[in-house]
Write a protein that holds these residues in place. Structure first.
Motif, PDB file in Angstrom:
ATOM      1  N   TRP A  28       0.803  -1.206   0.000  1.00 36.99           N
ATOM      2  CA  TRP A  28       0.000   0.000   0.000  1.00 36.99           C
ATOM      3  C   TRP A  28       0.847   1.272   0.000  1.00 36.99           C
ATOM      4  CZ3 TRP A  28      -4.968   0.094  -1.131  1.00 36.99           C
ATOM      5  CH2 TRP A  28      -5.727  -1.075  -0.954  1.00 36.99           C
ATOM      6  N   TYR A  29       1.966   1.266   0.687  1.00 33.87           N
ATOM      7  CA  TYR A  29       2.791   2.478   0.738  1.00 33.87           C
ATOM      8  C   TYR A  29       3.331   2.834  -0.650  1.00 33.87           C
ATOM      9  CZ  TYR A  29       2.641   1.989   5.805  1.00 33.87           C
ATOM     10  OH  TYR A  29       2.207   1.900   7.101  1.00 33.87           O
ATOM     11  N   TRP A  30       3.755   1.814  -1.379  1.00 36.43           N
ATOM     12  CA  TRP A  30       4.287   2.057  -2.718  1.00 36.43           C
ATOM     13  C   TRP A  30       3.164   2.399  -3.689  1.00 36.43           C
ATOM     14  CZ3 TRP A  30       6.153  -1.077   0.913  1.00 36.43           C
ATOM     15  CH2 TRP A  30       7.505  -0.940   1.238  1.00 36.43           C
ATOM     16  N   LEU A  31       1.991   1.812  -3.444  1.00 37.46           N
ATOM     17  CA  LEU A  31       0.832   2.176  -4.257  1.00 37.46           C
ATOM     18  C   LEU A  31       0.456   3.639  -4.021  1.00 37.46           C
ATOM     19  CD1 LEU A  31      -1.200   0.925  -6.250  1.00 37.46           C
ATOM     20  CD2 LEU A  31      -2.710   0.494  -4.305  1.00 37.46           C
ATOM     21  N   ALA A  32       0.568   4.095  -2.783  1.00 38.91           N
ATOM     22  CA  ALA A  32       0.298   5.505  -2.481  1.00 38.91           C
ATOM     23  C   ALA A  32       1.302   6.412  -3.189  1.00 38.91           C
ATOM     24  CB  ALA A  32       0.346   5.725  -0.978  1.00 38.91           C
ATOM     25  N   ALA A  33       2.567   5.960  -3.268  1.00 33.98           N
ATOM     26  CA  ALA A  33       3.579   6.755  -3.978  1.00 33.98           C
ATOM     27  C   ALA A  33       3.208   6.887  -5.455  1.00 33.98           C
ATOM     28  CB  ALA A  33       4.949   6.106  -3.831  1.00 33.98           C
ATOM     29  N   TYR A  34       2.800   5.789  -6.083  1.00 31.70           N
ATOM     30  CA  TYR A  34       2.373   5.860  -7.480  1.00 31.70           C
ATOM     31  C   TYR A  34       1.098   6.696  -7.626  1.00 31.70           C
ATOM     32  CZ  TYR A  34       5.674   2.608  -9.620  1.00 31.70           C
ATOM     33  OH  TYR A  34       6.812   2.022 -10.123  1.00 31.70           O
ATOM     34  N   GLY A  35       0.224   6.626  -6.621  1.00 30.83           N
ATOM     35  CA  GLY A  35      -0.976   7.452  -6.669  1.00 30.83           C
ATOM     36  C   GLY A  35      -0.647   8.938  -6.666  1.00 30.83           C
ATOM     37  N   ILE A 208      11.403   1.406 -11.481  1.00 30.62           N
ATOM     38  CA  ILE A 208      12.016   0.118 -11.147  1.00 30.62           C
ATOM     39  C   ILE A 208      12.367   0.058  -9.661  1.00 30.62           C
ATOM     40  CG2 ILE A 208      14.083  -1.299 -11.491  1.00 30.62           C
ATOM     41  CD1 ILE A 208      14.016  -0.422 -14.435  1.00 30.62           C
ATOM     42  N   CYS A 209      12.922   1.148  -9.131  1.00 32.26           N
ATOM     43  CA  CYS A 209      13.264   1.182  -7.713  1.00 32.26           C
ATOM     44  C   CYS A 209      12.028   1.018  -6.834  1.00 32.26           C
ATOM     45  CB  CYS A 209      13.973   2.497  -7.378  1.00 32.26           C
ATOM     46  SG  CYS A 209      15.637   2.635  -8.065  1.00 32.26           S
ATOM     47  N   LEU A 210      10.960   1.750  -7.163  1.00 28.90           N
ATOM     48  CA  LEU A 210       9.731   1.655  -6.371  1.00 28.90           C
ATOM     49  C   LEU A 210       9.136   0.246  -6.422  1.00 28.90           C
ATOM     50  CD1 LEU A 210       7.910   5.020  -7.219  1.00 28.90           C
ATOM     51  CD2 LEU A 210       8.830   4.333  -5.001  1.00 28.90           C
ATOM     52  N   THR A 211       9.059  -0.317  -7.618  1.00 24.17           N
ATOM     53  CA  THR A 211       8.417  -1.622  -7.775  1.00 24.17           C
ATOM     54  C   THR A 211       9.235  -2.731  -7.127  1.00 24.17           C
ATOM     55  OG1 THR A 211       7.426  -0.851  -9.847  1.00 24.17           O
ATOM     56  CG2 THR A 211       7.449  -3.222  -9.446  1.00 24.17           C
ATOM     57  N   LEU A 212      10.542  -2.738  -7.347  1.00 24.71           N
ATOM     58  CA  LEU A 212      11.389  -3.776  -6.758  1.00 24.71           C
ATOM     59  C   LEU A 212      11.425  -3.664  -5.238  1.00 24.71           C
ATOM     60  CD1 LEU A 212      14.425  -3.983  -9.221  1.00 24.71           C
ATOM     61  CD2 LEU A 212      12.458  -5.518  -9.035  1.00 24.71           C
ATOM     62  N   THR A 213      11.403  -2.437  -4.713  1.00 25.08           N
ATOM     63  CA  THR A 213      11.418  -2.249  -3.264  1.00 25.08           C
ATOM     64  C   THR A 213      10.159  -2.834  -2.625  1.00 25.08           C
ATOM     65  OG1 THR A 213      12.690  -0.220  -3.566  1.00 25.08           O
ATOM     66  CG2 THR A 213      11.675  -0.558  -1.423  1.00 25.08           C
ATOM     67  N   SER A 214       9.026  -2.773  -3.347  1.00 26.47           N
ATOM     68  CA  SER A 214       7.795  -3.343  -2.790  1.00 26.47           C
ATOM     69  C   SER A 214       7.932  -4.843  -2.565  1.00 26.47           C
ATOM     70  CB  SER A 214       6.615  -3.051  -3.725  1.00 26.47           C
ATOM     71  OG  SER A 214       6.700  -3.811  -4.924  1.00 26.47           O
ATOM     72  N   TYR A 215       8.651  -5.541  -3.446  1.00 30.23           N
ATOM     73  CA  TYR A 215       8.870  -6.972  -3.278  1.00 30.23           C
ATOM     74  C   TYR A 215       9.889  -7.244  -2.175  1.00 30.23           C
ATOM     75  CZ  TYR A 215       6.251  -7.953  -7.529  1.00 30.23           C
ATOM     76  OH  TYR A 215       5.261  -8.067  -8.470  1.00 30.23           O
ATOM     77  N   GLN A 216      10.928  -6.448  -2.116  1.00 34.31           N
ATOM     78  CA  GLN A 216      11.963  -6.660  -1.109  1.00 34.31           C
ATOM     79  C   GLN A 216      11.433  -6.424   0.293  1.00 34.31           C
ATOM     80  OE1 GLN A 216      15.099  -4.020  -2.330  1.00 34.31           O
ATOM     81  NE2 GLN A 216      15.780  -5.349  -4.006  1.00 34.31           N
ATOM     82  N   MET A 217      10.654  -5.374   0.487  1.00 36.37           N
ATOM     83  CA  MET A 217      10.101  -5.090   1.804  1.00 36.37           C
ATOM     84  C   MET A 217       9.097  -6.147   2.227  1.00 36.37           C
ATOM     85  SD  MET A 217      11.736  -2.525   2.896  1.00 36.37           S
ATOM     86  CE  MET A 217      10.744  -2.126   4.331  1.00 36.37           C
ATOM     87  N   SER A 218       8.325  -6.656   1.262  1.00 35.83           N
ATOM     88  CA  SER A 218       7.363  -7.707   1.583  1.00 35.83           C
ATOM     89  C   SER A 218       8.081  -8.979   2.014  1.00 35.83           C
ATOM     90  CB  SER A 218       6.469  -7.982   0.369  1.00 35.83           C
ATOM     91  OG  SER A 218       5.729  -6.838   0.030  1.00 35.83           O
ATOM     92  N   SER A 219       9.202  -9.312   1.347  1.00 36.85           N
ATOM     93  CA  SER A 219       9.968 -10.488   1.725  1.00 36.85           C
ATOM     94  C   SER A 219      10.591 -10.300   3.107  1.00 36.85           C
ATOM     95  CB  SER A 219      11.070 -10.731   0.687  1.00 36.85           C
ATOM     96  OG  SER A 219      10.518 -10.932  -0.595  1.00 36.85           O
ATOM     97  N   SER A 220      11.050  -9.093   3.401  1.00 32.97           N
ATOM     98  CA  SER A 220      11.625  -8.821   4.709  1.00 32.97           C
ATOM     99  C   SER A 220      10.579  -8.949   5.812  1.00 32.97           C
ATOM    100  CB  SER A 220      12.238  -7.416   4.724  1.00 32.97           C
ATOM    101  OG  SER A 220      13.242  -7.287   3.748  1.00 32.97           O
ATOM    102  N   ASN A 221       9.372  -8.489   5.533  1.00 29.83           N
ATOM    103  CA  ASN A 221       8.297  -8.597   6.527  1.00 29.83           C
ATOM    104  C   ASN A 221       7.943 -10.042   6.796  1.00 29.83           C
ATOM    105  OD1 ASN A 221       8.149  -5.816   6.762  1.00 29.83           O
ATOM    106  ND2 ASN A 221       6.552  -5.615   5.195  1.00 29.83           N
ATOM    107  N   LEU A 222       7.936 -10.883   5.747  1.00 26.93           N
ATOM    108  CA  LEU A 222       7.633 -12.297   5.932  1.00 26.93           C
ATOM    109  C   LEU A 222       8.694 -12.976   6.784  1.00 26.93           C
ATOM    110  CD1 LEU A 222       6.382 -13.329   2.369  1.00 26.93           C
ATOM    111  CD2 LEU A 222       5.027 -13.145   4.460  1.00 26.93           C
ATOM    112  N   ILE A 223       9.973 -12.640   6.528  1.00 22.67           N
ATOM    113  CA  ILE A 223      11.060 -13.219   7.314  1.00 22.67           C
ATOM    114  C   ILE A 223      10.953 -12.794   8.781  1.00 22.67           C
ATOM    115  CG2 ILE A 223      13.568 -13.243   7.624  1.00 22.67           C
ATOM    116  CD1 ILE A 223      13.818 -12.973   4.591  1.00 22.67           C
ATOM    117  N   THR A 224      10.612 -11.539   9.010  1.00 23.50           N
ATOM    118  CA  THR A 224      10.489 -11.022  10.380  1.00 23.50           C
ATOM    119  C   THR A 224       9.372 -11.728  11.128  1.00 23.50           C
ATOM    120  OG1 THR A 224      11.283  -8.867   9.640  1.00 23.50           O
ATOM    121  CG2 THR A 224      10.125  -8.948  11.763  1.00 23.50           C
ATOM    122  N   HIS A 225       8.213 -11.924  10.443  1.00 22.74           N
ATOM    123  CA  HIS A 225       7.083 -12.598  11.087  1.00 22.74           C
ATOM    124  C   HIS A 225       7.401 -14.048  11.407  1.00 22.74           C
ATOM    125  CE1 HIS A 225       4.467  -9.207  10.943  1.00 22.74           C
ATOM    126  NE2 HIS A 225       4.479  -9.113   9.620  1.00 22.74           N
TER     127      HIS A 225
END
Length: 226
Positions: A28-35, A208-225
């Protein structure tokens, strides 16, 4: 309207749309940036707000029928993402000079068959916009004013009528194009200048930076959980 060449406006619009479409679900944060980017794009192009909101209302009604069966959480993200893509492309299309979509398409490095399909789609969208304008005028004559009133007026029956009328007009327009010698391409050249290529490359890098970061942050959140 901002003084940008047609090819540059098309390339930047496509960068925003493709970047938004490739975002990871629930980013959602990256979607807000694109918005925010899409909103600034609409402001820079000085889009007619009334036409934009009327067109978005009709398009979102179509999309809601497809997205809502997927569940509210998933559908909400898809609808917001679709809304951002529609704002971007509608801003580009609504500020185009009449019948100039094919000129902008000449600069895309894609096969000729795809360009022809896009050209016909753009021609159909111009016809669709005209029919939506006619429906809005008819609604105003019936005393229905404002965006909320227009959305109530655009029922499923009216949307079906809009589709049939615009399709019939599109067939007549295509027949007229063929009768005038249309063979899949337009006899014009449209290329990006050196400075415009740099602008497009910079926009691609940001997307590219925005889109790739959305995947990286999601993977980091999964690892943390975990």
């Amino acid at each position: 309207m901002l003084r940008l060449s047609l090819p540059l406006r098309l390339h930047l619009s496509l960068v925003i749309v493709v970047g938004t479409a490739l975002l990871k679900y629930h980013a959602w944060y990256w979607l807000a940036a694109y918005g925010a980017i899409a909103f600034m794009w609409a402001v820079l192009l000085r889009v007619p707000i009334r036409k934009l909101t009327g067109l978005l209302g009709a398009e979102l009604i179509f999309l809601s029928f497809l997205a809502l069966p997927l569940g509210w959480e998933r559908a909400s993200f898809l609808l917001v993402r679709s809304l951002i893509c529609l704002i971007t492309m509608n801003s580009f299309l609504l500020t185009l000079p009449p019948h100039s979509f094919g000129i902008a398409l000449k600069s895309l490095p894609v096969p000729g068959g795809l360009k022809e399909s896009l050209l016909l789609a753009g021609q159909y969208i111009e016809i669709l916009l005209d029919e939506v304008t006619r429906m809005q005028r008819a609604a105003q004559l019936r005393g229905i004013n404002g965006t909320a009133g227009w959305l109530r007026y655009a029922t499923a029956a009216m949307i079906g009528s809009l589709y049939l009328r615009s399709l019939e007009r599109a067939e007549r327009v295509y027949a007229a194009m063929v009768a005038r010698g249309y063979q899949g391409t337009l006899p014009v050249d449209s290329t990006l200048r050196a400075k415009e290529r740099f602008v497009v490359l910079a926009a691609c890098a940001i997307a590219i930076c925005l889109t790739l970061t959305s995947y990286q942050m999601s993977s980091s959140n999964l690892i943390t959980h975990n």
